[in-house]
Design a protein around this motif. Structure first.
Motif, PDB file in Angstrom:
ATOM      1  N   SER A  54       0.837  -1.348   0.061  1.00  7.07           N
ATOM      2  CA  SER A  54       0.075  -0.010   0.059  1.00  7.07           C
ATOM      3  C   SER A  54       0.872   1.336  -0.060  1.00  7.07           C
ATOM      4  O   SER A  54       0.553   2.227  -0.707  1.00  7.07           O
ATOM      5  CB  SER A  54      -0.790   0.001   1.245  1.00  7.07           C
ATOM      6  OG  SER A  54      -1.734  -0.928   1.201  1.00  7.07           O
ATOM      7  N   GLU A  55       2.112   1.256   0.710  1.00  7.54           N
ATOM      8  CA  GLU A  55       2.865   2.471   0.864  1.00  7.54           C
ATOM      9  C   GLU A  55       3.666   2.528  -0.477  1.00  7.54           C
ATOM     10  O   GLU A  55       3.531   3.793  -1.122  1.00  7.54           O
ATOM     11  CB  GLU A  55       3.661   2.287   1.921  1.00  7.54           C
ATOM     12  CG  GLU A  55       4.568   3.593   2.291  1.00  7.54           C
ATOM     13  CD  GLU A  55       3.607   4.712   2.656  1.00  7.54           C
ATOM     14  OE1 GLU A  55       4.190   5.910   2.079  1.00  7.54           O
ATOM     15  OE2 GLU A  55       2.793   4.681   3.369  1.00  7.54           O
ATOM     16  N   THR A  58       0.951   3.954  -2.839  1.00  6.09           N
ATOM     17  CA  THR A  58       0.796   5.501  -2.322  1.00  6.09           C
ATOM     18  C   THR A  58       1.795   6.309  -2.880  1.00  6.09           C
ATOM     19  O   THR A  58       1.497   7.529  -3.460  1.00  6.09           O
ATOM     20  CB  THR A  58       0.575   5.478  -1.225  1.00  6.09           C
ATOM     21  OG1 THR A  58      -0.480   4.767  -0.759  1.00  6.09           O
ATOM     22  CG2 THR A  58       0.205   7.011  -0.311  1.00  6.09           C
ATOM     23  N   ASN A  59       3.194   5.901  -2.661  1.00  2.00           N
ATOM     24  CA  ASN A  59       4.187   6.954  -3.175  1.00  2.00           C
ATOM     25  C   ASN A  59       4.137   7.075  -4.569  1.00  2.00           C
ATOM     26  O   ASN A  59       4.573   8.227  -5.109  1.00  2.00           O
ATOM     27  CB  ASN A  59       5.253   6.067  -2.773  1.00  2.00           C
ATOM     28  CG  ASN A  59       5.723   6.371  -1.317  1.00  2.00           C
ATOM     29  OD1 ASN A  59       5.164   7.021  -0.677  1.00  2.00           O
ATOM     30  ND2 ASN A  59       6.785   5.657  -0.804  1.00  2.00           N
ATOM     31  N   GLY A 107       6.940   7.360   4.759  1.00  2.00           N
ATOM     32  CA  GLY A 107       6.526   6.144   4.561  1.00  2.00           C
ATOM     33  C   GLY A 107       7.716   4.940   4.143  1.00  2.00           C
ATOM     34  O   GLY A 107       7.689   3.699   4.509  1.00  2.00           O
ATOM     35  N   THR A 110       9.274   3.615   6.947  1.00  2.11           N
ATOM     36  CA  THR A 110       8.579   2.747   7.659  1.00  2.11           C
ATOM     37  C   THR A 110       8.683   1.130   6.512  1.00  2.11           C
ATOM     38  O   THR A 110       8.708   0.159   7.336  1.00  2.11           O
ATOM     39  CB  THR A 110       7.112   3.019   7.611  1.00  2.11           C
ATOM     40  OG1 THR A 110       6.860   4.147   8.277  1.00  2.11           O
ATOM     41  CG2 THR A 110       5.993   1.813   8.240  1.00  2.11           C
ATOM     42  N   VAL A 111       8.499   1.276   5.593  1.00  3.98           N
ATOM     43  CA  VAL A 111       8.596   0.265   4.518  1.00  3.98           C
ATOM     44  C   VAL A 111       9.871  -0.715   4.663  1.00  3.98           C
ATOM     45  O   VAL A 111       9.739  -1.516   4.980  1.00  3.98           O
ATOM     46  CB  VAL A 111       8.609   0.890   3.015  1.00  3.98           C
ATOM     47  CG1 VAL A 111       9.044  -0.446   1.999  1.00  3.98           C
ATOM     48  CG2 VAL A 111       7.276   1.187   2.657  1.00  3.98           C
TER      49      VAL A 111
END
Length: 141
Positions: A54-55, A58-59, A107, A110-111
Motif C-alpha cells: 500500500s505504501e 501510494t508513493n 513512509g 516504514t517500508v
C-alpha cells in the motif's frame, strides 16, 4: 528479475491508473491472490506485506503520476517466499536503505523497517531506458 524470483510458481500482474483508487485495488488483488495461492491472510508476513504494498503504490500515485499515468504491480510467491514489485515510469530512484536512518523518511522509512524486520530484501531496478523503475520486495514466508 533474479533466478530466485523467476522460479516462484505463482504470479500475477496488475496494471492500474496512477490514481488514489489504485492503492485499494492493489491491496485487494494481493489478498485475493494470496488466498488463491494457499497463503493464509493471517500469516505473520501478510499484514506487513500488505502495508508495504500500500505504501509503495501510494508513493507512486503521489510522486510519479505526473510522468507515469499507469503503474504496474507484480505479485509472486512460492512455498517459502513472497515477492512483489511496484513499477512506474518516473526516473527517480529512491535510496531505500538510506531511508531507514534518514530524518523525515516517512513512509519509505516504514517500508524499509518492516522489510528488514521480517528478514526481507528491497531493491530498486531501473528500466533499461532509465526512464522508470521497479521497487522489488522479497519476504520470507
Amino acid at each position: 528479475m533474479s533466478a530466485q524470483l523467476e522460479a516462484l510458481p505463482h504470479r500475477h500482474v496488475l496494471i492500474l491508473p496512477s490514481e488514489p483508487s489504485a492503492v485499494r485495488f492493489a491491496r485487494e488483488t494481493a489478498e485475493l491472490s494470496l488466498v488463491e495461492w494457499g497463503i493464509g491472510l493471517r500469516h505473520s508476513a501478510v499484514g506487513p506485506a500488505l502495508l508495504i504494498l500500500s505504501e509503495l503504490v501510494t508513493n507512486t500515485v503521489r510522486h510519479a503520476a505526473v510522468l507515469s499515468p499507469q503503474l504496474t504491480v507484480i505479485y509472486a510467491a512460492g512455498p517459502d517466499c513472497l515477492a512483489f514489485a511496484v513499477h512506474d515510469r518516473h526516473p527517480y530512484q529512491p535510496p531505500l536503505y538510506g531511508s531507514v536512518t534518514g530524518a523525515g523518511a516517512g513512509g519509505l522509512g516504514t517500508v524499509m523497517e518492516l522489510v528488514l524486520g521480517l528478514g526481507g530484501t528491497a531493491v530498486v531496478r531501473a528500466d533499461a531506458d532509465g526512464r522508470g523503475k521497479s521497487i522489488w520486495i522479497t519476504l520470507p514466508l
